[in-house]
Design a protein around this motif. Structure first.
Motif, PDB file in Angstrom:
ATOM      1  N   ALA A 495      80.390  32.314  38.984  1.00 58.23           N
ATOM      2  CA  ALA A 495      79.531  32.489  37.817  1.00 58.23           C
ATOM      3  C   ALA A 495      78.337  33.362  38.167  1.00 58.23           C
ATOM      4  O   ALA A 495      77.815  33.317  39.289  1.00 58.23           O
ATOM      5  N   VAL A 496      77.933  34.179  37.196  1.00 57.05           N
ATOM      6  CA  VAL A 496      76.706  34.964  37.294  1.00 57.05           C
ATOM      7  C   VAL A 496      75.947  34.789  35.984  1.00 57.05           C
ATOM      8  O   VAL A 496      76.531  34.451  34.947  1.00 57.05           O
ATOM      9  N   ALA A 497      74.635  35.021  36.042  1.00 58.40           N
ATOM     10  CA  ALA A 497      73.786  34.887  34.858  1.00 58.40           C
ATOM     11  C   ALA A 497      73.354  36.263  34.389  1.00 58.40           C
ATOM     12  O   ALA A 497      72.918  37.099  35.191  1.00 58.40           O
ATOM     13  N   LEU A 498      73.472  36.494  33.095  1.00 55.05           N
ATOM     14  CA  LEU A 498      73.034  37.744  32.490  1.00 55.05           C
ATOM     15  C   LEU A 498      71.827  37.417  31.617  1.00 55.05           C
ATOM     16  O   LEU A 498      71.939  36.700  30.621  1.00 55.05           O
ATOM     17  N   THR A 499      70.674  37.933  31.999  1.00 57.68           N
ATOM     18  CA  THR A 499      69.426  37.626  31.312  1.00 57.68           C
ATOM     19  C   THR A 499      68.903  38.890  30.657  1.00 57.68           C
ATOM     20  O   THR A 499      68.749  39.931  31.328  1.00 57.68           O
ATOM     21  N   THR A 500      68.653  38.819  29.369  1.00 60.11           N
ATOM     22  CA  THR A 500      68.152  39.967  28.623  1.00 60.11           C
ATOM     23  C   THR A 500      66.727  39.674  28.187  1.00 60.11           C
ATOM     24  O   THR A 500      66.471  38.750  27.402  1.00 60.11           O
ATOM     25  N   TYR A 501      65.806  40.471  28.702  1.00 57.41           N
ATOM     26  CA  TYR A 501      64.391  40.300  28.379  1.00 57.41           C
ATOM     27  C   TYR A 501      64.027  41.177  27.185  1.00 57.41           C
ATOM     28  O   TYR A 501      64.752  42.125  26.842  1.00 57.41           O
ATOM     29  N   PRO A 502      62.892  40.892  26.539  1.00 55.82           N
ATOM     30  CA  PRO A 502      62.494  41.703  25.386  1.00 55.82           C
ATOM     31  C   PRO A 502      62.391  43.169  25.752  1.00 55.82           C
ATOM     32  O   PRO A 502      62.132  43.543  26.904  1.00 55.82           O
ATOM     33  N   GLU A 503      62.588  44.007  24.744  1.00 51.17           N
ATOM     34  CA  GLU A 503      62.563  45.446  24.960  1.00 51.17           C
ATOM     35  C   GLU A 503      61.195  45.874  25.505  1.00 51.17           C
ATOM     36  O   GLU A 503      60.155  45.434  25.040  1.00 51.17           O
ATOM     37  N   GLY A 504      61.234  46.740  26.506  1.00 49.84           N
ATOM     38  CA  GLY A 504      60.005  47.204  27.135  1.00 49.84           C
ATOM     39  C   GLY A 504      59.563  46.343  28.289  1.00 49.84           C
ATOM     40  O   GLY A 504      58.588  46.654  28.960  1.00 49.84           O
ATOM     41  N   ASP A 505      60.273  45.220  28.519  1.00 48.63           N
ATOM     42  CA  ASP A 505      59.928  44.340  29.637  1.00 48.63           C
ATOM     43  C   ASP A 505      60.831  44.678  30.815  1.00 48.63           C
ATOM     44  O   ASP A 505      60.954  45.832  31.194  1.00 48.63           O
ATOM     45  N   ARG A 506      61.492  43.669  31.359  1.00 43.49           N
ATOM     46  CA  ARG A 506      62.305  43.879  32.553  1.00 43.49           C
ATOM     47  C   ARG A 506      63.748  44.262  32.255  1.00 43.49           C
ATOM     48  O   ARG A 506      64.563  44.361  33.164  1.00 43.49           O
ATOM     49  N   GLY A 507      64.103  44.450  30.988  1.00 38.21           N
ATOM     50  CA  GLY A 507      65.442  44.897  30.640  1.00 38.21           C
ATOM     51  C   GLY A 507      66.470  43.803  30.827  1.00 38.21           C
ATOM     52  O   GLY A 507      66.230  42.625  30.581  1.00 38.21           O
ATOM     53  N   THR A 508      67.661  44.183  31.306  1.00 44.07           N
ATOM     54  CA  THR A 508      68.780  43.268  31.492  1.00 44.07           C
ATOM     55  C   THR A 508      69.020  43.064  32.986  1.00 44.07           C
ATOM     56  O   THR A 508      69.107  44.036  33.741  1.00 44.07           O
ATOM     57  N   VAL A 509      69.107  41.781  33.386  1.00 39.80           N
ATOM     58  CA  VAL A 509      69.256  41.441  34.803  1.00 39.80           C
ATOM     59  C   VAL A 509      70.538  40.632  34.976  1.00 39.80           C
ATOM     60  O   VAL A 509      70.777  39.660  34.235  1.00 39.80           O
ATOM     61  N   LEU A 510      71.361  41.030  35.932  1.00 41.04           N
ATOM     62  CA  LEU A 510      72.573  40.295  36.293  1.00 41.04           C
ATOM     63  C   LEU A 510      72.328  39.644  37.651  1.00 41.04           C
ATOM     64  O   LEU A 510      72.113  40.338  38.649  1.00 41.04           O
ATOM     65  N   GLN A 511      72.309  38.323  37.672  1.00 36.76           N
ATOM     66  CA  GLN A 511      71.947  37.593  38.888  1.00 36.76           C
ATOM     67  C   GLN A 511      73.026  36.576  39.226  1.00 36.76           C
ATOM     68  O   GLN A 511      73.540  35.873  38.361  1.00 36.76           O
TER      69      GLN A 511
END
Length: 744
Positions: A495-511
């Motif tokens: 399993a991996v986590a896909l985190t989408t932050y608000p636009e203009g912040d840290r973007g999309t992170v796959l962890q």
């Protein structure tokens, strides 16, 4: 003395009805007209019954949908502040088709029960509708929500075949009476579909009525027009004789009614058989697999019963009106010649067909101009089709005559001469069937229209299958809970986590942990990747294509999954990946999530949320296949009976050939060339033309064409042609046997 005129009038009425009945048996094409009127009455009655049944079904379904909607005010069941139920619906799927699972938590023993339940399920128990229990058996639906303790009653279902679940989770939903999902009862003050069960996916009632009217009622009306004018030549002579003998309009109407009343009553009676069955028990509609509610139909039994005499009355009224139309004198002293259009007009059809197929390529895909052009060009193509068919019929007639002389075949000569002299008869037969199939294909193709996201989701599924699953809207899970979920699958899964932050912040992170990143062929050291990068594992490319920002891409980093899912002010998706590339079983993971979360989780393929509505539209398109296919068969029957009557007139004219040829095989061959071959070509040509006109939609992947629909239309028309050919050949042979030289 006053009773004698009444008695004489009754006797005269009975005599005129008997005269009409006897005249119908002896008339030219008498049996053909009997069958035509029988079929017209039956199909018209079935069309009216379908319209009435649709209204009754929508009426009952809307009432039950409204009755189970929760309310917070005094409209529902009375109770104190704690006599409430927490009612929270969630979406789920079985075989990709969506349904609703409603999670319940009564706040007191006096909390109102939803319609269809006779008691509250205990924590960890669920109540399923019969259709859901049956359809989801192979996906383990009986164990997905806990222990199933019963089925939902029909009064709590929109239709007997609705898929619905009431679930009481083990962990509960809380005990706060001020919860926004806490309600005092059920039963909305007005009718409404609501967000539960079939409600969000129902088409408006007017759409169903228009579909039935266009695909069934209109063809039934065309069959009625053809049936009442079958054998009109000799019937008009009989009417003229009755007029010359002093018959009144009432007398002529009674004769016409006497000729038609028996087949009309038989047709209406046959239509009453399925009505009786549907009023008795719940009946499953073929093709669409929809279960009709007998309770809904019984509530409108008076309307359904009215359909039978209405259909019979309309057919008899048509018979009388057609008899009056046939008596209109012509003002012209000389017989009117047959007007034919110039032969060059046949060229319009291939030109229109070429423009309809290749023209949309010059418009922007998905634009309104392209859609308008596609509709208009298809309409022009269909309108010019009879011109080409008539010209082709005349040309084929000349070829048949030449072949008949060359091979000494009287049947080819006769059918060829007939095609040359009367190309309109064959053109009407072929054009009517081809146009019906073409229009049906167009409706089916436009109904199956898929938007860009749905097509992209289907393409993704075709490339990676279910080796990667997405848990939409994932909540916060501990490491132990995630381990329990992963261990529920027999396939090794990471399993991996896909985190989408608000636009203009840290973007999309796959962890995810390093071993999970390696499965996706991503470096443990992290980095930023976009859809333009090349990846060894196609699942990684698809994942970044769906969730990555086109410019910023996706940031990959090693780490634990649970903390990433707990990040605030961000969207979360838990990504489940098969370690060995094999398919993952979404139902297993759904059941596992219900054990660690009160309302479970939505587990689906990548982009699967776009495919569910497309699947619903495809299932709703089966109604088009049902009524459209029935309409094509009715039109085929109408034009086929018209062609059969023409062949019978030809059979009377060529009856002396039985003496000249020494055998009666010529009648079977003549009927085959004049009826069977045109109908077979019409079935195949309609499918070919419909498929060709659908090319702008199907070649780009915007929609798809149902092969079963084409096969059903072509096969049905051919089988109908074979049946009519056998009937016509036998009738012509019987006429030949009875022919005697009369010096004419």
């Amino acid at each position: 003395m006053s009773g004698r005129p009444v008695s004489r009038a009754r006797t005269r009425t009975r005599q005129l009805l008997r005269i009409g009945r006897a005249a119908g048996r002896r008339a030219e094409a008498g049996r053909i007209r009997w069958v035509a009127l029988f079929c017209a009455a039956a199909t018209l009655a079935l069309a009216f019954l379908s319209l009435a049944a649709a209204h009754a079904t929508y009426d009952g379904r809307n009432a039950r949908l409204a009755a189970r909607l929760p309310v917070s005010g005094p409209e529902g069941h009375e109770g104190g502040s704690k006599d409430k139920v927490i009612w929270s619906p969630a979406n789920d799927t079985v075989h990709g088709s969506p349904f609703t699972a409603v999670f319940l938590e009564p706040l007191s023993d006096k909390a109102p029960l939803p319609p269809g339940l006779d008691r509250w399920p205990q924590p960890g128990e669920a109540v399923l509708s019969p259709a859901l229990a049956e359809d989801g058996a192979d996906e383990g639906i009986a164990h997905r929500y806990g222990r199933v303790v019963g089925t939902i009653g029909e009064d709590g279902l929109a239709s007997p075949g609705e898929r619905l679940a009431y679930v009481r989770p083990v962990a509960g939903l809380g005990s706060d009476p001020k919860d926004p999902y806490a309600y005092t009862g059920f039963g909305a003050p007005q009718e409404g579909q609501g967000p539960v069960g079939d409600g969000p996916y129902l088409q408006p009632e007017k759409s169903a009525l228009l579909l039935i009217g266009f695909c069934l009622l209109l063809p039934a009306g065309i069959l009625l027009l053809i049936a009442v004018r079958t054998g009109a030549h000799h019937r008009d002579r009989r009417t003229a004789l009755a007029d010359a003998l002093g018959g009144t309009p009432r007398d002529r109407a009674l004769i016409a009614v006497g000729e038609a009343v028996v087949p009309v009553l038989w047709g209406a009676g046959v239509a009453a058989l399925p009505l009786a069955a549907c009023l008795t028990v719940n009946c499953r509609v073929p093709v669409v697999d929809y279960l009709l509610s007998a309770q809904d139909l019984r509530a409108w039994a008076w309307l359904l019963a009215l359909c039978l005499p209405l259909a019979a009355g309309l057919v008899l009224a048509g018979v009388v009106c057609a008899d009056r139309v046939g008596r209109r004198p012509r003002r012209a002293v000389r017989p009117l010649g047959r007007r034919r259009l110039p032969s060059w007009t046949a060229v319009l059809f291939p030109v229109a067909l070429l423009v309809a197929v290749r023209g949309p390529e010059y418009f922007t895909p998905g634009s309104g101009a392209r859609m308008l052009f596609t509709y208009a060009s298809a309409a022009v193509t269909v309108a010019t089709l009879p011109l080409a068919v008539a010209a082709g019929t005349a040309a084929s007639g000349r070829l048949q005559v030449r072949a008949g002389h060359r091979f000494a075949s009287p049947a080819l000569i006769v059918s060829g001469r007939r095609a040359q002299a009367h190309p309109g008869a064959v053109a009407r037969l072929v054009s009517g069937i081809v146009v019906a199939i073409t229009l049906l294909v167009q409706v089916q193709v436009w109904n199956g229209f898929m938007g860009d996201p749905a097509r992209a989701a289907q393409a993704t599924k075709d490339r990676i299958g279910s080796s990667l699953l997405v848990v939409e809207g994932s909540g916060a899970y501990s490491r132990g809970e995630l381990d329990r979920v992963l261990s529920a699958s027999p396939v090794p899964t990471v399993a991996v986590a896909l985190t989408t932050y608000p636009e203009g912040d840290r973007g999309t992170v796959l962890q995810g942990p390093c071993e999970a990143l390696k499965v996706l062929s991503l470096p443990c050291g992290g980095g930023t990747f976009t859809s333009k990068d090349r990846f060894t594992d196609p699942r990684t490319a698809e994942l970044i294509r769906w969730y990555g920002d086109p410019a910023a891409g996706v940031t990959v980093r090693a780490g634990e999954v649970a903390p990433a899912l707990a990040a605030e002010d961000a969207g979360h998706q838990l990504i489940l990946v098969s370690a060995d590339g094999s398919a993952l079983d979404a139902p297993d993971f759904k059941a596992a999530f219900y054990k660690v979360a009160a309302m479970g989780a939505d587990v689906d393929n990548l982009g699967g949320s776009w495919l569910a509505p497309a699947l619903v539209r495809e299932q709703q398109g089966s109604w088009i296949v049902l009524f459209g296919g029935a309409g094509v068969l009715v039109l085929g029957l109408a034009f086929g009976l018209s062609g059969l009557a023409e062949c019978l007139r030809t059979g009377r004219a060529i009856a002396p050939l039985s003496v000249l040829t020494g055998n009666r095989r010529v009648f079977a061959l003549t009927t085959a060339y004049g009826l069977l071959v045109p109908m077979a070509l019409a079935g195949a040509g309609g499918c070919a033309l419909g498929g060709w006109l659908a090319t702008p939609m199907t070649s780009s992947g915007v929609s798809h064409l149902s092969g079963s629909l084409l096969a059903a239309c072509a096969g049905g028309v051919v089988l109908l042609g074979v049946a009519l050919w056998g009937w016509g050949a036998r009738a012509s042979t019987v006429l030949a046997r009875g022919w005697r030289p009369r010096g004419d």
